[in-house]
Design a protein around this motif. Sequence first.
Motif, short mmCIF file in Angstrom:
data_model
loop_
_atom_site.label_atom_id
_atom_site.label_comp_id
_atom_site.label_asym_id
_atom_site.label_seq_id
_atom_site.Cartn_x
_atom_site.Cartn_y
_atom_site.Cartn_z
N UNK A 454 0.82 -1.22 0.00
CA UNK A 454 0.00 0.00 0.00
C UNK A 454 0.85 1.25 0.00
N UNK A 455 1.93 1.22 0.78
CA UNK A 455 2.82 2.39 0.82
C UNK A 455 3.48 2.62 -0.53
N UNK A 456 3.89 1.50 -1.18
CA UNK A 456 4.51 1.63 -2.51
C UNK A 456 3.52 2.21 -3.51
N UNK A 457 2.24 1.78 -3.41
CA UNK A 457 1.22 2.30 -4.33
C UNK A 457 0.99 3.79 -4.08
N UNK A 458 0.95 4.17 -2.81
CA UNK A 458 0.74 5.59 -2.47
C UNK A 458 1.88 6.44 -3.00
N UNK A 459 3.09 5.93 -2.89
CA UNK A 459 4.25 6.66 -3.41
C UNK A 459 4.16 6.80 -4.93
N UNK A 460 3.72 5.73 -5.56
CA UNK A 460 3.59 5.73 -7.02
C UNK A 460 2.52 6.75 -7.45
N UNK A 461 1.39 6.73 -6.72
CA UNK A 461 0.31 7.68 -7.03
C UNK A 461 0.78 9.12 -6.85
N UNK A 462 1.57 9.35 -5.80
CA UNK A 462 2.08 10.71 -5.54
C UNK A 462 2.95 11.18 -6.71
N UNK A 463 3.82 10.27 -7.19
CA UNK A 463 4.66 10.63 -8.33
C UNK A 463 3.82 10.81 -9.59
N UNK A 464 2.75 10.01 -9.69
CA UNK A 464 1.86 10.14 -10.84
C UNK A 464 1.17 11.50 -10.85
N UNK A 465 0.72 11.96 -9.66
CA UNK A 465 0.09 13.29 -9.56
C UNK A 465 1.06 14.39 -9.93
N UNK A 466 2.32 14.23 -9.52
CA UNK A 466 3.33 15.23 -9.87
C UNK A 466 3.53 15.26 -11.39
N UNK A 467 3.54 14.08 -11.99
CA UNK A 467 3.71 14.01 -13.44
C UNK A 467 2.52 14.65 -14.16
N UNK A 468 1.32 14.40 -13.63
CA UNK A 468 0.13 14.99 -14.25
C UNK A 468 0.21 16.51 -14.19
N UNK A 469 0.66 17.03 -13.07
CA UNK A 469 0.83 18.48 -12.95
C UNK A 469 1.80 19.02 -13.97
N UNK A 470 2.90 18.28 -14.19
CA UNK A 470 3.89 18.71 -15.18
C UNK A 470 3.30 18.69 -16.59
N UNK A 471 2.45 17.67 -16.86
CA UNK A 471 1.81 17.60 -18.18
C UNK A 471 0.90 18.79 -18.38
N UNK A 472 0.09 19.12 -17.34
CA UNK A 472 -0.80 20.28 -17.43
C UNK A 472 0.00 21.56 -17.67
N UNK A 473 1.11 21.70 -16.94
CA UNK A 473 1.91 22.91 -17.10
C UNK A 473 2.51 22.98 -18.50
N UNK A 474 2.88 21.84 -19.02
CA UNK A 474 3.43 21.81 -20.38
C UNK A 474 2.39 22.23 -21.40
N UNK A 475 1.16 21.71 -21.22
CA UNK A 475 0.08 22.07 -22.15
C UNK A 475 -0.26 23.55 -22.01
N UNK A 476 -0.28 24.03 -20.74
CA UNK A 476 -0.58 25.45 -20.50
C UNK A 476 0.46 26.34 -21.17
#
Length: 538
Positions: A454-476
Amino acid sequence: MDVKKSSFDTLPFSKLFQHYISGNGTITDFFETHPANKGSVHESVDSFEFKGERSVGASILEKYNHEHLDHEVTRDQIGKVKKHDCLTVVTGQQVTLFGGPLYTVYKTITAILYAKKLEKETGRPVIPIFWLADEDHDIEEVSTINIPGSYDQTEITYSHIDYENAPPASTIQLGDELSTVQKLLKENLDETDFTADLLDQITSYYKSDRTFGGAFGDLLMSYFGKHGLLLAGSLNQTAKSHTTHLLKKAVKLHVNLTSSLDDTTYALKEAGYHDQVQVQPSNLFYLTESGERIKIQCVDDTWSIPSKKWSSSELLDEIDNHPEQFSPNVFLRPILQDCLLPVAAYVGGPGEIAYYAQMKEFYENFGYKMPIIVPRFSLTIFESAIDRILEKLPFEWQKYLDRIEDLEKEFVETTDSVDIEKMFGIWRSQIDELSRAKRDKIGDIDPSLKGSVGKAKATYFSELDKLKGKVYRSVKEQEKVQIDRIKRIKNNLFPNDNLQEREIAFIFFMNKYGNDLWDRVIDKLSDEDPYNHLTLHL
């Protein structure tokens, strides 16, 4: 210049105001006459009885308007007030720096046009009057205007000395601080073909030896005096001496007045509406010899300010002897207006309409009938540059009320070829499903390690959210031109997340479109009514 109608429903107006505009049966019970009901309006006018002395009203108007810009039409209008069948349409507000926000002119234009309409329909002379709220002491409200830039606002604020109790704002001399705010105004107005004339005109009225009230009155009359507008107010000896009986009645009947306001306010709340003004036992202020305006408190028939106390009989005697030292509150002021002038209709904004809804029985206590309460025009101005870029974006103009962050996000989601939310949502689901399968296998090896999955999944999700933010910023970043347009439109139509009419100084648009702008607006609105929000396309 083009005018289009728009619904109030999608704009930030109270339920009370929206129901009043639409003529909802519940809210109209709190008023004598609905202005959209032509039959009721004519009945109200036909039955109108002015209980004051027309010569007194004319005298106040002569004094007020002689002190300001005196047009030939002004003198003619004052002469009409003396006629037995003359009516007035009154509006008003505080004497704000450099004329204040757009709603100042919208109120004024509504009064001018409604007076013309009523005159045409009834055959009686009808005069538009702007009541300078010359006794109000909310100096913070009168001291700031906003000048918009492309993406934000510049707030120009007159800095007052520290008052323990402020005087009426209209009496404050502009003094040395004026040069500071005039300099800021000049710096923040874009230079156009009209700037020099506008600034010359403003500085000719706003001088260090003038007061807020005097300068405001001159500015207003310079634009609207030719349309028959007159100025009025109650901070003068004539008005005080002829309304002494009303000030005394406010003391004698204070229990009944409070009760009627409380009952009506309770009924408003029961009907699902709000109360605009808090009811208090006293409706009077005291004007000290040093010029301060202090609320008079009333507890158990004892009236007081910090430095004085009166019994009811003592207060009545002092009002008799010194009426100039007493001032009405927001409920009592309309009663004084109706005593001094033949007020058939009052033009108000949403907040004023809300407190008039509390006042029907209050009027009756004084033997008066509430005038027709007319909503002022509500407008949003669209400059041609804004209209052009609006067409390039996917939102209706009312959508720009949303937070800028939400607008940017929604724009990215609707314009990008890749559905970012969907892509990352699927990704998360896949990880979640895979983690469940792996969790069981790892549990078979060592049950104590299940939590680590569960901790590994939470860490992965956290990194995924960071990546999504970077994608949004790139599109913006890729859509920067459009994002800038969104910011510009929002800042222009809904500055400070508010309606344009409540925020932007009306002189801002005059600087861009000329001193005759409001003359053209009056012509354009002559066949319109105030029961829709209007968009004005320049």
